[in-house]
Design a protein around this motif. Structure first.
Motif, PDB file in Angstrom:
ATOM      1  N   LEU A   3       0.846  -1.187   0.000  1.00  0.00           N
ATOM      2  CA  LEU A   3       0.000   0.000   0.000  1.00  0.00           C
ATOM      3  C   LEU A   3       0.880   1.234   0.000  1.00  0.00           C
ATOM      4  O   LEU A   3       1.803   1.356   0.823  1.00  0.00           O
ATOM      5  CB  LEU A   3      -0.903   0.017   1.238  1.00  0.00           C
ATOM      6  CG  LEU A   3      -1.665   1.318   1.529  1.00  0.00           C
ATOM      7  CD1 LEU A   3      -2.670   1.615   0.427  1.00  0.00           C
ATOM      8  CD2 LEU A   3      -2.351   1.238   2.891  1.00  0.00           C
ATOM      9  N   PHE A  33      -1.720  -6.520   3.391  1.00  0.00           N
ATOM     10  CA  PHE A  33      -0.630  -5.603   3.029  1.00  0.00           C
ATOM     11  C   PHE A  33       0.628  -5.954   3.819  1.00  0.00           C
ATOM     12  O   PHE A  33       0.633  -5.934   5.044  1.00  0.00           O
ATOM     13  CB  PHE A  33      -1.023  -4.153   3.318  1.00  0.00           C
ATOM     14  CG  PHE A  33      -2.066  -3.595   2.386  1.00  0.00           C
ATOM     15  CD1 PHE A  33      -1.795  -3.444   1.035  1.00  0.00           C
ATOM     16  CD2 PHE A  33      -3.321  -3.227   2.863  1.00  0.00           C
ATOM     17  CE1 PHE A  33      -2.752  -2.933   0.170  1.00  0.00           C
ATOM     18  CE2 PHE A  33      -4.283  -2.710   2.016  1.00  0.00           C
ATOM     19  CZ  PHE A  33      -4.000  -2.567   0.660  1.00  0.00           C
ATOM     20  N   LEU A 369      -9.228  -0.478   1.287  1.00  0.00           N
ATOM     21  CA  LEU A 369      -8.075  -0.361   0.391  1.00  0.00           C
ATOM     22  C   LEU A 369      -7.608  -1.735  -0.077  1.00  0.00           C
ATOM     23  O   LEU A 369      -7.216  -1.912  -1.244  1.00  0.00           O
ATOM     24  CB  LEU A 369      -6.936   0.380   1.096  1.00  0.00           C
ATOM     25  CG  LEU A 369      -7.197   1.868   1.423  1.00  0.00           C
ATOM     26  CD1 LEU A 369      -6.094   2.425   2.313  1.00  0.00           C
ATOM     27  CD2 LEU A 369      -7.308   2.684   0.139  1.00  0.00           C
TER      28      LEU A 369
END
Length: 376
Positions: A3, A33, A369
């Motif tokens: 990210l 992530f 995300l």
């Protein structure tokens, strides 16, 4: 997955608080992530937490002027993000004019999109800045894979304004739990006196869309009618708005309006806890953090009925039109006269405030995300 976070234009204020809090409270490794790469200036990066999954990156251009930071974002950041194998780039500042394709932006400022509010500013340079932001943020939102909004109000207004059809998520910010205080049983207004008045507080910068002068006029009228009420105004100021407020304060023969200026954030907790009620008269907000702090403090609230305020406060407030002195007067008068409603509404607003936590904001943000990264 990797990210990336574009924090090139984040230096102070709510944007810095948001970035710091989501990194402090979250664990993006739980949603896939392996690392989070943050690009910003030395000062901003030094304030962020040190965790093994956070990689802090800077550049000489990011440590000079905003214009040079903008140049870095346009010409350098996309290449660096690709070099770091970034899967999705998060743009919390709302403006990104680079070439990186997989971005998720966030809306934190309504002023670029509300023309009526912009026109309250007398300085043409300020209005021009909002117009520039309108175009840069509109372009960013339209090319984003998804957008994070802080309220349904902001999402609906901006989507209609720029004809936006994008995947979105509503993720409000959290608030500081130092303000937490259960609502107290309310006293009748007859229990107060001129020597020991009912203390109203309004915390916010004195500027064109906050309308402190209208609140002051309403309180002066109440005091002249015999209500033992006092208004404390806390916050910084813009010159033209302070002049407008001072004109009204010149009519305050009872000395019931006090402008206390800017007070350090760490001292606000005691300000809230020494007040009897809160007034919020803004006509333009994305997410009114100050209002939520007052709700968390257990205070009865008289609030503007514009923008996202009804969405946040729901049935927990005494509403008024911030542009209408008589409307403000009537709302505060109703609050003063009815101690039962004061208590009941403070309980509702206090309970509503419990959903605004940084832990929830952080977890929700990283989940969203991750979802975008996995499906892009």
């Amino acid at each position: 997955m990797v990210l990336g976070i574009d924090a090139t234009n984040i230096r102070t204020g709510g944007g810095l608080t948001h970035l710091l809090e989501i990194l402090q409270h979250g664990n993006p490794k739980l949603v896939g992530f392996d690392e989070v790469v943050v690009w910003s200036n030395h000062q901003t990066l030094s304030k962020l937490p040190d965790k093994e999954w956070i990689k802090k990156e800077t550049h000489s251009l990011l440590n000079k002027t905003f214009i040079l930071s903008f140049i870095f974002q346009i010409f350098y950041l996309s290449k660096l993000a690709n070099k770091r194998n970034v899967d999705v780039l998060f743009v919390p500042g709302g403006t990104f004019l680079g070439t990186f394709r997989n971005i998720v932006s966030m809306s934190q400022n309504m002023l670029p999109f509300e023309r009526e509010e912009q026109n309250r500013f007398p300085n043409w340079k300020t209005r021009l800045r909002f117009k520039v932001l309108y175009y840069t943020q509109s372009l960013t939102f339209k090319k984003s894979k998804a957008i994070i909004f802080l309220t349904h109000y902001a999402k609906n207004f901006i989507a209609k304004k720029i004809k936006l059809e994008k995947k979105f998520q509503i993720i409000p910010h959290g608030i500081n739990l130092d303000f937490l205080k259960m609502p107290e049983k309310q006293n009748k207004i007859e229990n107060y006196s001129i020597a020991d008045p009912f203390k109203l507080i309004y915390v916010s910068i004195v500027t064109v869309y906050k309308h402190q002068w209208n609140v002051a006029q309403a309180v002066i009228r109440l005091r002249r009618e015999g209500y033992p009420v006092q208004l404390d105004l806390v916050g910084g100021f813009t010159e033209e708005s302070l002049l407008k407020l001072n004109k009204v304060m010149g009519l305050d023969t009872d000395n019931c309006i006090n402008y206390k200026g800017l007070i350090p954030y760490e001292k606000l907790e005691s300000i809230y806890k020494n007040a009897d009620a809160f007034v919020f008269a803004s006509s333009c907000e994305n997410l009114p953090i100050i209002l939520i702090e007052a709700m968390t403090s257990g205070l009865p609230v008289a609030s503007s009925n514009m923008g996202p305020m009804p969405e946040v406060l729901k049935d927990g407030g005494f509403y008024f039109n911030p542009l209408d002195v008589d409307s403000i007067y009537q709302a505060i008068k109703k609050m003063l006269d009815d101690e039962k409603q004061r208590y009941e509404k403070s309980l509702i607003s206090f309970n509503n405030s419990n959903s605004y936590t940084w832990k929830e904001c952080s977890d929700h943000t990283f989940r969203f995300l991750s979802e975008i990264a996995k499906h892009s």
